[in-house]
Write a protein that holds these residues in place. Sequence first.
Motif, PDB file in Angstrom:
ATOM      1  N   ILE A  92       0.774  -1.288   0.015  1.00  0.00           N
ATOM      2  CA  ILE A  92       0.094   0.082   0.096  1.00  0.00           C
ATOM      3  C   ILE A  92       0.936   1.245   0.005  1.00  0.00           C
ATOM      4  CG2 ILE A  92      -1.793   1.339   1.278  1.00  0.00           C
ATOM      5  CD1 ILE A  92      -2.714  -1.382   2.372  1.00  0.00           C
ATOM      6  N   ILE A  93       1.906   1.316   0.774  1.00  0.00           N
ATOM      7  CA  ILE A  93       2.796   2.257   0.875  1.00  0.00           C
ATOM      8  C   ILE A  93       3.503   2.674  -0.170  1.00  0.00           C
ATOM      9  CG2 ILE A  93       4.943   3.360   2.129  1.00  0.00           C
ATOM     10  CD1 ILE A  93       3.806   1.839   4.724  1.00  0.00           C
ATOM     11  N   LYS A  94       3.966   1.393  -0.942  1.00  0.00           N
ATOM     12  CA  LYS A  94       4.642   1.599  -2.209  1.00  0.00           C
ATOM     13  C   LYS A  94       3.864   2.240  -3.344  1.00  0.00           C
ATOM     14  CE  LYS A  94       7.335  -1.549  -5.253  1.00  0.00           C
ATOM     15  NZ  LYS A  94       7.909  -2.996  -5.345  1.00  0.00           N
ATOM     16  N   ALA A  95       2.466   1.689  -3.294  1.00  0.00           N
ATOM     17  CA  ALA A  95       1.525   2.016  -4.337  1.00  0.00           C
ATOM     18  C   ALA A  95       1.272   3.575  -4.017  1.00  0.00           C
ATOM     19  CB  ALA A  95       0.069   1.144  -4.440  1.00  0.00           C
ATOM     20  N   SER A  96       1.308   3.954  -2.969  1.00  0.00           N
ATOM     21  CA  SER A  96       1.009   5.473  -2.668  1.00  0.00           C
ATOM     22  C   SER A  96       1.709   6.598  -3.324  1.00  0.00           C
ATOM     23  CB  SER A  96       0.926   5.686  -1.153  1.00  0.00           C
ATOM     24  OG  SER A  96       2.281   5.763  -0.703  1.00  0.00           O
ATOM     25  N   HIS A  97       2.903   6.132  -3.679  1.00  0.00           N
ATOM     26  CA  HIS A  97       3.922   7.093  -4.398  1.00  0.00           C
ATOM     27  C   HIS A  97       3.479   7.219  -5.887  1.00  0.00           C
ATOM     28  CE1 HIS A  97       6.722   7.022  -0.963  1.00  0.00           C
ATOM     29  NE2 HIS A  97       6.479   5.716  -0.964  1.00  0.00           N
ATOM     30  N   GLN A  98       2.564   6.562  -6.266  1.00  0.00           N
ATOM     31  CA  GLN A  98       1.943   6.686  -7.622  1.00  0.00           C
ATOM     32  C   GLN A  98       0.768   7.169  -7.720  1.00  0.00           C
ATOM     33  OE1 GLN A  98       4.074   5.982 -10.007  1.00  0.00           O
ATOM     34  NE2 GLN A  98       5.395   5.006  -8.129  1.00  0.00           N
ATOM     35  N   VAL A  99       0.124   7.522  -6.638  1.00  0.00           N
ATOM     36  CA  VAL A  99      -1.275   8.104  -6.531  1.00  0.00           C
ATOM     37  C   VAL A  99      -1.115   9.587  -6.666  1.00  0.00           C
ATOM     38  CG1 VAL A  99      -3.259   8.721  -4.963  1.00  0.00           C
ATOM     39  CG2 VAL A  99      -2.345   6.640  -4.666  1.00  0.00           C
ATOM     40  N   GLU A 100      -1.912  10.265  -7.568  1.00  0.00           N
ATOM     41  CA  GLU A 100      -2.089  11.623  -7.931  1.00  0.00           C
ATOM     42  C   GLU A 100      -1.943  12.360  -6.849  1.00  0.00           C
ATOM     43  OE1 GLU A 100      -1.114  14.988  -8.931  1.00  0.00           O
ATOM     44  OE2 GLU A 100      -0.889  13.651 -10.678  1.00  0.00           O
ATOM     45  N   LEU A 101      -1.288  13.472  -6.473  1.00  0.00           N
ATOM     46  CA  LEU A 101      -1.530  14.080  -5.207  1.00  0.00           C
ATOM     47  C   LEU A 101      -2.573  15.026  -5.178  1.00  0.00           C
ATOM     48  CD1 LEU A 101       2.478  14.886  -4.391  1.00  0.00           C
ATOM     49  CD2 LEU A 101       0.760  13.027  -3.517  1.00  0.00           C
ATOM     50  N   LEU A 309      -5.750  -6.502   2.642  1.00  0.00           N
ATOM     51  CA  LEU A 309      -5.039  -6.712   1.382  1.00  0.00           C
ATOM     52  C   LEU A 309      -4.207  -7.586   1.354  1.00  0.00           C
ATOM     53  CD1 LEU A 309      -4.510  -5.429  -1.666  1.00  0.00           C
ATOM     54  CD2 LEU A 309      -2.670  -4.052  -0.360  1.00  0.00           C
ATOM     55  N   SER A 310      -4.287  -8.717   0.340  1.00  0.00           N
ATOM     56  CA  SER A 310      -3.351  -9.767   0.007  1.00  0.00           C
ATOM     57  C   SER A 310      -2.645  -9.524  -1.289  1.00  0.00           C
ATOM     58  CB  SER A 310      -3.905 -11.142   0.108  1.00  0.00           C
ATOM     59  OG  SER A 310      -4.509 -11.318   1.539  1.00  0.00           O
ATOM     60  N   PRO A 311      -1.722  -8.619  -1.448  1.00  0.00           N
ATOM     61  CA  PRO A 311      -1.179  -8.397  -2.744  1.00  0.00           C
ATOM     62  C   PRO A 311      -0.988  -9.681  -3.655  1.00  0.00           C
ATOM     63  CG  PRO A 311       0.101  -7.019  -0.833  1.00  0.00           C
ATOM     64  CD  PRO A 311      -0.871  -8.153  -0.367  1.00  0.00           C
ATOM     65  N   ILE A 312      -1.334  -9.325  -4.869  1.00  0.00           N
ATOM     66  CA  ILE A 312      -1.009 -10.504  -5.861  1.00  0.00           C
ATOM     67  C   ILE A 312       0.171 -10.107  -6.817  1.00  0.00           C
ATOM     68  CG2 ILE A 312      -2.236 -11.725  -8.002  1.00  0.00           C
ATOM     69  CD1 ILE A 312      -4.726 -11.142  -6.606  1.00  0.00           C
ATOM     70  N   LYS A 313       1.212 -10.774  -6.995  1.00  0.00           N
ATOM     71  CA  LYS A 313       2.241 -10.345  -7.858  1.00  0.00           C
ATOM     72  C   LYS A 313       2.063 -10.067  -9.248  1.00  0.00           C
ATOM     73  CE  LYS A 313       7.031 -11.777  -8.655  1.00  0.00           C
ATOM     74  NZ  LYS A 313       8.273 -12.642  -8.306  1.00  0.00           N
ATOM     75  N   ASN A 319      -3.330  -3.030  -5.178  1.00  0.00           N
ATOM     76  CA  ASN A 319      -2.643  -2.320  -4.395  1.00  0.00           C
ATOM     77  C   ASN A 319      -3.027  -0.608  -4.447  1.00  0.00           C
ATOM     78  OD1 ASN A 319      -1.463  -4.714  -3.986  1.00  0.00           O
ATOM     79  ND2 ASN A 319       0.250  -4.139  -4.793  1.00  0.00           N
ATOM     80  N   PHE A 320      -2.875  -0.311  -5.782  1.00  0.00           N
ATOM     81  CA  PHE A 320      -3.033   1.046  -6.138  1.00  0.00           C
ATOM     82  C   PHE A 320      -4.369   1.771  -5.452  1.00  0.00           C
ATOM     83  CE2 PHE A 320      -4.590   4.662  -8.642  1.00  0.00           C
ATOM     84  CZ  PHE A 320      -3.444   5.641  -8.550  1.00  0.00           C
ATOM     85  N   LEU A 321      -5.442   0.884  -5.793  1.00  0.00           N
ATOM     86  CA  LEU A 321      -6.870   1.052  -5.292  1.00  0.00           C
ATOM     87  C   LEU A 321      -6.793   1.392  -3.897  1.00  0.00           C
ATOM     88  CD1 LEU A 321     -10.172  -0.745  -6.454  1.00  0.00           C
ATOM     89  CD2 LEU A 321      -9.629  -0.106  -4.088  1.00  0.00           C
ATOM     90  N   VAL A 322      -6.211   0.387  -2.872  1.00  0.00           N
ATOM     91  CA  VAL A 322      -6.184   0.523  -1.662  1.00  0.00           C
ATOM     92  C   VAL A 322      -5.461   1.878  -1.140  1.00  0.00           C
ATOM     93  CG1 VAL A 322      -5.713  -0.433   0.628  1.00  0.00           C
ATOM     94  CG2 VAL A 322      -6.432  -1.938  -1.339  1.00  0.00           C
ATOM     95  N   ALA A 323      -4.637   2.136  -1.758  1.00  0.00           N
ATOM     96  CA  ALA A 323      -3.681   3.196  -1.371  1.00  0.00           C
ATOM     97  C   ALA A 323      -4.523   4.480  -1.846  1.00  0.00           C
ATOM     98  CB  ALA A 323      -2.308   3.272  -2.474  1.00  0.00           C
ATOM     99  N   LYS A 324      -5.242   4.448  -2.985  1.00  0.00           N
ATOM    100  CA  LYS A 324      -6.092   5.807  -3.185  1.00  0.00           C
ATOM    101  C   LYS A 324      -7.127   5.872  -2.180  1.00  0.00           C
ATOM    102  CE  LYS A 324      -7.898   8.242  -6.914  1.00  0.00           C
ATOM    103  NZ  LYS A 324      -7.917   8.566  -8.513  1.00  0.00           N
TER     104      LYS A 324
END
Length: 337
Positions: A92-101, A309-313, A319-324
């Motif tokens: 989630i934290i990793k994906a958060s870096h791709q979320v538009e601010l 969340l159980s990430p799927i490789k 992951n992005f959906l949850v981060a957003k």
Amino acid sequence: IKILVLAAHPDDEVLGMGGLLKKLSKSGHEIKVVFLATGIMARRSDDYNNSTKYSISDKLMSDIKEKVIVVPFGLEKTVTYGGGTRNGPKEIIKASHQVELYDEELHCEPYKKIGIRTLKPFKIHRNINKALKKVSEINEEILNKKIFPLTLGGEHSITPGCIVPFAKKFKNLCLLHFDAHADLRESYNGEKFSHASAIKRCLDYKNVSVISFGIRNISKSEVSYLKKNSSKINIFWAKDKKKWNLNKFKKLIKNKIVYLTFDVDALDSSIMPATGTPEPGGLLWDETLDILKIAFKNSKIVGADMNELSPIKGFNSYNFLVAKLVYKILSYKFLYK
């Protein structure tokens, strides 16, 4: 020694740096690692140390100016179908870096107005009771600093630990519960702190009630408990979502002190298969935001957790959906009027 690291995600792999930092640390040098990170959950610079112990009240955390502390707590002890929730916080934290601010709904970059600090990972005890005591202590320290805690699980069994300081502080506490499952079992597979008993453990506190959205999986024993405790439990069943009366929800939650717990399997399995027990017939994105906006506008939400969340490789979109969704929750908390 000051080391400047340019990284999108300051996780353990970055901290490892081929063992260089560990060697320098053991040599007696005082090391300062400064991360230049982007993203809504980028944390401020932390002193590097080789310890897995955690304390929010040490000198590094005493100058907190942010309004939110994100606690990564990848507890995975009682999963019964698909595993992998221990990797949820990291992804989630990793994906958060791709979320538009910038948020086009709120017409601003919410993180600048809020301030978000993410704690570095720390060791989680193997014993579930001790693990829950730890997350309770962390939330208590955050709450005492009048900061909003948001815990990233991990499995849903974290919630009874997360709410302890809230149940102690407030005369009445309402859980706003998003889930596919009622989680009202007294125990599951012999474990009373199972993820399948998360809400039941919360309701062990006499001053706690619950409003649940998205439920579409419940056992016979849970139905019996629900009928006996209908004054404390309100469920908006997924099967009825076309007929939901959100004005009723608005009245139920009006002016209440609320803790938000969100199991991602509340979302329909078509958009969220990356969870241990996915279920069809769940919530979609816009439906979820509509409920959240009513809650934030009409009640006082004092803390939250996001779990299961159980990430799927190879499938980063989940992951992005949850981060957003986490970013939306924090944005609505502080900016939605």
